[in-house]
Design a protein around this motif. Structure first.
Motif, mmCIF file in Angstrom:
data_model
loop_
_atom_site.group_PDB
_atom_site.id
_atom_site.type_symbol
_atom_site.label_atom_id
_atom_site.label_comp_id
_atom_site.label_asym_id
_atom_site.label_seq_id
_atom_site.Cartn_x
_atom_site.Cartn_y
_atom_site.Cartn_z
ATOM 1 N N PHE A 73 0.789 -1.220 0.000
ATOM 2 C CA PHE A 73 0.000 0.000 0.000
ATOM 3 C C PHE A 73 0.831 1.284 0.000
ATOM 4 C CE2 PHE A 73 -2.699 -3.201 2.238
ATOM 5 C CZ PHE A 73 -3.617 -3.362 1.224
ATOM 6 N N TYR A 157 -5.204 6.600 2.745
ATOM 7 C CA TYR A 157 -6.137 5.475 2.691
ATOM 8 C C TYR A 157 -7.321 5.662 3.646
ATOM 9 C CZ TYR A 157 -3.289 2.532 -0.336
ATOM 10 O OH TYR A 157 -2.615 2.016 -1.415
ATOM 11 N N SER A 294 -1.961 5.945 -3.230
ATOM 12 C CA SER A 294 -3.015 4.974 -2.916
ATOM 13 C C SER A 294 -3.378 4.208 -4.189
ATOM 14 C CB SER A 294 -4.249 5.682 -2.348
ATOM 15 O OG SER A 294 -4.694 6.700 -3.225
ATOM 16 N N THR A 297 -6.913 1.750 -4.142
ATOM 17 C CA THR A 297 -8.160 2.494 -4.065
ATOM 18 C C THR A 297 -8.343 3.372 -5.287
ATOM 19 O OG1 THR A 297 -7.051 4.253 -2.819
ATOM 20 C CG2 THR A 297 -8.142 2.522 -1.554
ATOM 21 N N GLY A 315 -9.733 0.870 1.127
ATOM 22 C CA GLY A 315 -9.166 1.891 1.999
ATOM 23 C C GLY A 315 -9.156 1.470 3.453
#
Length: 560
Positions: A73, A157, A294, A297, A315
């Motif tokens: 992430f 996130y 991110s 997402t 998220g």
């Protein structure tokens, strides 16, 4: 707070200590510790002991939790968008192989020296105090910077999870600060401080849609082979979590079996997960539309409005993943500083282990505040570029150290054949890396690369044939010695060749600061504290070295 010996009792004493600097450097800089000293006498400076209640499955969970959050992430978006494109899958595979080979080297040390100091303790017991301080300081700074990067990604996130733009709603732009340091992130500071309080308690009880830019190169290799290796150098930061696992060795019930499974197993599982996640990310969206901060997402938000709920769910999951990664990394960085404090090169205030919580509270609080300050100002891309070089340098040193420790014994062998081999092999790897990146493609380049490769193979084969191993591990050791550590050395050096010049400037600047701290404070503090240990930290005599080697096996059996 600090123990001040004779060097710091007065201004005149300190001036006298500085005048005695050459003698103190000769006495302390190359001074190595023994396994017995690391696991007993030096550890006693912490006061209380860390509880031994971790097993191999705990280490695997810590490793996965420590690596996956940051790896998937945080770094995947930047690596794919800016470095490798869809070939980021190969970047993760290359970085994973390099991490696994380094993990083997870590494991051999951790099994035979189950202390919380990780690479700092391993280097200190092999190459001496000054080199260990340089390695430890860089690794702690890498932890701080990577944790700050993860905390800032958490803000992004979390905003996605609840449908808020973190960049516009939660971050405050300060116009008079330079770009890259002008986005104030309060959420990241709060989360780091909260996690700091948690780890001070204890780590475990009992248990609008747009199209891809046609001007950007397409295909699986949009940036070619250089992009793959550039991506590998960047995502290598994602594997720093296994280093944090090695710092938990002091709290493992059975180091002989639990550490090899825990460290190597977590690296293998995480590499598979990284490659699968990178493949899914590349299939969801063209690489040039991936959001570096991110990526997952953002991929669903680019599809259409009806997929926004998926983005929110991701998220939430990413937020929790980053939290676990932060938690493990903050556990590791605190234990590094704790052990560096034990050694005397930092104030022993950092070494204190709280009697009730059995955790290094002082080190945890200090690093938590330091990390929060950096996360408050510094943007993600700046932080990631600053971390990679330090991580590769530390893992490179550990790979060298495991070879040196296997082939050199103070009382029986000369260190020069091994030193000569390590230097020659490293120079050959550096030459190969420079040729790869600087010489234009063609037959001359191929011939030169092939020559370097053959020289490297010949050096390893000659060393393996001419120099016998001085000691063999009693319990667990790196297989195929010295080939696996040598491949690790080559991969680390090759990936270092992919680092941008700005990171080398940072590394040089920070290393100068570390040297100044060592010269102005650490060597004097270490010199003053030498007599506090019952038998001293230095190997002052051959007899003491022999005695400690015999005690090592007994100590490990008692601990396991």
């Amino acid at each position: 707070m600090d123990r001040h010996g004779s060097s710091f009792s007065s201004f005149n004493s300190y001036i006298h200590a500085l005048s005695d600097l050459p003698h103190r450097l000769r006495r302390r800089a190359g001074c190595v510790s023994t396994t017995f000293e690391e696991t007993s006498q030096i550890r006693s400076r912490s006061g209380g002991d860390m509880r031994k209640n971790l097993r191999w499955y705990d280490l695997v969970c810590f490793g996965i939790g420590g690596m996956v959050g940051a790896g998937v992430f945080v770094t995947s978006g930047t690596a794919s968008h800016d470095k490798a494109g869809p070939a980021v899958i190969l970047s993760y595979a290359i970085a994973g192989l390099c991490a696994l080979l380094s993990a083997f080297c870590y494991t051999e040390f951790a099994v035979h020296m189950p202390v919380a100091g990780g690479a700092f303790s391993y280097i200190r017991a092999t190459f001496g105090e000054f080199t260990a301080f340089l390695v430890g300081a860089n690794l702690v700074m890498d932890y701080v910077l990577s944790n700050a990067a993860a905390a800032r990604s958490f803000t992004t996130y979390l905003g996605t999870a609840i449908g808020v733009s973190a960049e516009s709603k939660w971050r405050i732009t300060v116009s008079f600060l330079p770009e890259g340091f002008n986005q104030i992130d309060i959420i990241s500071v709060l989360i780091i401080l909260i996690l700091t309080l948690i780890i001070c308690y204890r780590e475990r009880r009992r248990t609008s849609r747009r199209l891809s830019d046609p001007n950007h190169p397409g295909g699986f290799f949009p940036f070619g082979a250089p992009g793959v290796f550039n991506g590998a150098a960047l995502v290598y930061v994602s594997y720093i979590g296994y280093d944090a696992v090695s710092t938990l060795a002091e709290e493992v019930k059975n180091p002989v079996t639990d550490i090899p499974i825990g460290v190597s197993g977590s690296v293998i599982l995480v590499t598979i997960l990284y490659c699968l996640m990178a493949a899914s990310m590349s299939m969801l969206l063209p690489y040039d539309l991936i959001n570096p901060e991110s990526p997952f997402t953002g991929a669903f938000m680019e599809k259409s409005n009806r997929f926004n709920w998926v983005s929110n769910v991701i998220g939430v999951g990413a937020s929790f993943g980053i939290l676990t990664s932060l938690l493990v990394a903050m556990l590791g960085q605190a234990r590094y500083v704790c052990v560096i404090g034990r050694s005397g090169v930092l104030p022993t205030w950092f070494a204190k282990v709280h009697e009730k919580t059995s955790t290094p509270v002082n080190a945890s609080v200090f690093l938590g505040i330091f990390t929060a300050m950096i996360a408050l100002f510094t943007e993600l891309n700046v932080l990631l570029n600053l971390v990679s070089i330090g991580t590769l340098f530390v893992f490179l040193m550990v790979s060298n150290a495991v070879i040196y420790r296997r082939y050199v014994s103070v009382e029986t062998t000369s260190p020069w054949p091994t030193f000569s081999f390590l230097i020659s092999f490293s120079l050959t790897c550096i030459m190969f890396t420079l040729l790869w990146w600087l010489v234009p493609s063609g037959k001359p380049k191929s011939y030169m690369l092939g020559s370097c490769f053959l020289v490297a193979i010949g050096l390893v084969q000659l060393f393996n044939h001419m120099v016998p191993q001085a000691r063999k591990p009693e319990f667990w050791g790196v297989p195929l010695m010295p080939w696996i550590p040598c491949v690790s050395i080559f991969l680390n050096i090759f990936l270092l060749g992919n680092i941008d010049p700005a990171s080398y400037v940072r590394f040089g600047f920070f290393s100068v600061i570390v040297v100044l701290v060592y010269v102005l404070y650490s060597v004097h503090s270490s010199f003053d504290g030498e007599e506090e240990l019952e038998s001293g930290i230095c190997q002052k005599s051959v007899e003491m070295v022999k005695e400690s080697i015999h005690i090592e096996v007994l100590t490990l059996k008692v601990q396991s």
